[in-house]
Design an enzyme around this catalytic site. Structure first.
Site, PDB file in Angstrom:
ATOM      1  N   HIS A 101     -14.343  43.635  -3.333  1.00  0.00           N
ATOM      2  CA  HIS A 101     -13.652  44.347  -4.680  1.00  0.00           C
ATOM      3  C   HIS A 101     -12.228  43.469  -4.404  1.00  0.00           C
ATOM      4  O   HIS A 101     -12.060  42.478  -3.710  1.00  0.00           O
ATOM      5  CB  HIS A 101     -13.447  45.833  -4.384  1.00  0.00           C
ATOM      6  CG  HIS A 101     -12.869  45.941  -3.273  1.00  0.00           C
ATOM      7  ND1 HIS A 101     -11.640  46.711  -3.230  1.00  0.00           N
ATOM      8  CD2 HIS A 101     -13.303  46.405  -1.854  1.00  0.00           C
ATOM      9  CE1 HIS A 101     -11.033  47.017  -1.957  1.00  0.00           C
ATOM     10  NE2 HIS A 101     -12.305  46.909  -1.150  1.00  0.00           N
ATOM     11  N   ALA A 102     -11.031  44.077  -5.295  1.00  0.00           N
ATOM     12  CA  ALA A 102      -9.958  43.389  -5.354  1.00  0.00           C
ATOM     13  C   ALA A 102      -9.387  42.819  -3.998  1.00  0.00           C
ATOM     14  O   ALA A 102      -9.010  41.684  -3.730  1.00  0.00           O
ATOM     15  CB  ALA A 102      -8.919  44.030  -6.246  1.00  0.00           C
TER      16      ALA A 102
END
Lengths: 329, 89
Positions: B15-16
């Site tokens: 994810h980020a």
């Protein structure tokens, strides 16, 4: 950076607020150099009754209908004693609100002690609010910084960075795109409670605020060129954008999940570092900074929402999201 | 050119935050970095591309490094993904 505070004297209050507060001098103007050392206002009812503890002698003393009537119901001896007690302190000044009749002894003693005594037509409640606002504004802590302040879509962006990096040029470009310059080069930042930073240029603001220097061109006056919409006199500072040379720093923010802040006068302000490279449009980037700030204020945090959805997608791997195979356009 | 396969071991996948770590690590090297997953090959220095791979836990990505420091690059990236698990659970 040196934090400064202005001294507020009774004289200055009088010069700037006499008309608005409808102040009438009763005891003459001796003592107007007295300094108002607190932004607290005192209503000395308890002191007049003889209770001295916690009395704030640094504050402007406001007498309303309650205090004045309290004095009038005393016999002369007690009345004199009460007024003597109040004036035994080094108080900056006394204001009697609501156009009330002031005891002669108080006028006489104020003259003797050189404590300015004023009467105002305004009721105490309104008077207190007006004076408090004024004192808070005038005695607020402030600093001067080398920066440029522009109102971008209503968001005050403070541009910082080394001399010659392009702060003024950025401001010029933003103004050309319809935004408003607050001040260039020298910004006075004042802390207004609670946690609000206001920025404006050097006094007299209405002269300096629209001028900026563009290297290679010289001093230009934006309100002359673009009209009245190009500038404004002050603006709350909501974001700091630090312009740096590309390569000065390598770990730029990539996702926006980490919210960097800068503390100015004890107030936290979102802090963005933007590296400059040829061809990069800082004005557009600044507009995005402002609009993203507004989105966040309206509870839409793009990086967070993007990440939440990305996590969902990874969780439901294999599920079909869109019917792209049926869409042949 | 060196190519290695890495398995995503952290619970939340790329994810980020992990993507940010990946591109920051990749950015320290001169070499071109590419990642391939499910037939899509992306630039390993572009955070949006890396996030768009949506590499979940248990999936495999193929990392390719090409350039003067390809060896060091691939070692750091494999270490980040498999050993450090992006410093996550």
């Amino acid at each position: 950076m040196k934090v400064r505070r202005d001294k507020l004297t009774v004289k200055r209050l009088l010069e700037e607020k006499r008309q608005e507060l409808k102040l009438q001098s009763i005891s003459g103007l001796e003592g107007v150099d007295n300094v108002i050392r607190t932004n607290y206002l005192s209503c000395p009812g308890l002191l007049l009754s003889g209770f001295k503890k916690h009395f704030n002698a640094n504050a402007i003393q406001i007498l309303g209908v309650q205090e004045v009537e309290f004095l009038y119901q005393m016999d002369e001896k007690r009345l004199k004693k009460a007024i003597k007690l109040l004036l035994s302190y080094k108080i900056p000044c006394i204001i009697v609100s609501g156009d009330l009749k002031i005891p002669d002894f108080m006028i006489q003693l104020c003259k003797e002690r050189k404590v300015p005594l004023f009467s105002s037509k305004i009721k105490r409640h309104d008077l207190v609010h007006q004076i408090l606002d004024y004192i808070e504004m005038k005695t607020a802590p402030y600093i001067y910084v080398h920066a440029t302040l522009v109102d971008v879509y209503g968001v005050g962006i403070l541009f910082t960075g080394k001399s010659g990096i392009g702060k003024s040029e950025t401001a010029l470009d933003l103004v050309a795109r319809g935004h408003r310059l607050v001040a260039d080069d020298l910004i006075k930042i004042t802390k207004r409670s609670p946690g609000i930073l206001m920025g404006h240029g050097k006094e007299p603001v209405d002269f300096f605020h629209s001028h900026l220097e563009i290297r290679g061109i010289g001093v230009v006056d934006l309100s002359r060129i673009f009209g009245v919409r190009a500038t404004r006199l002050h603006k709350r500072i909501e974001v700091e954008v630090n312009l740096i040379q590309w390569g000065e720093k390598t770990d730029y923010e990539r996702t926006g999940l980490e919210e960097k802040t800068k503390t100015i006068l004890g107030v936290k302000v979102p802090f963005k570092i933007i590296p400059l490279v040829p061809g990069k449009n800082i004005s557009v980037l600044s507009e995005i900074v402002a609009l993203e700030h507004l989105l966040k204020l309206y509870a839409y945090d793009t990086p967070r929402i993007f990440n939440t959805r990305l996590l969902e997608i990874m969780k439901r791997k294999g599920e079909k999201f869109a019917q792209l195979d049926r869409d042949t356009e | 050119m060196i190519t290695k396969v890495a398995k995503i071991e952290n619970k939340l996948g790329i994810h980020a935050r992990p993507a940010s770590l990946f591109v920051k690590t990749a950015g320290q090297f001169e070499s071109d970095i590419r990642i391939e997953k499910d037939g899509v090959e992306v630039n390993g220095k572009s955070i949006m591309s890396v996030m768009m791979l949506a590499a979940e836990k248990g999936s495999e990505i193929t990392i390719t490094a090409e350039g003067v420091d390809e060896k060091e690059a691939i070692d750091s990236l494999i270490k980040l993904v498999e050993e450090r698990k992006f410093d996550e659970e």
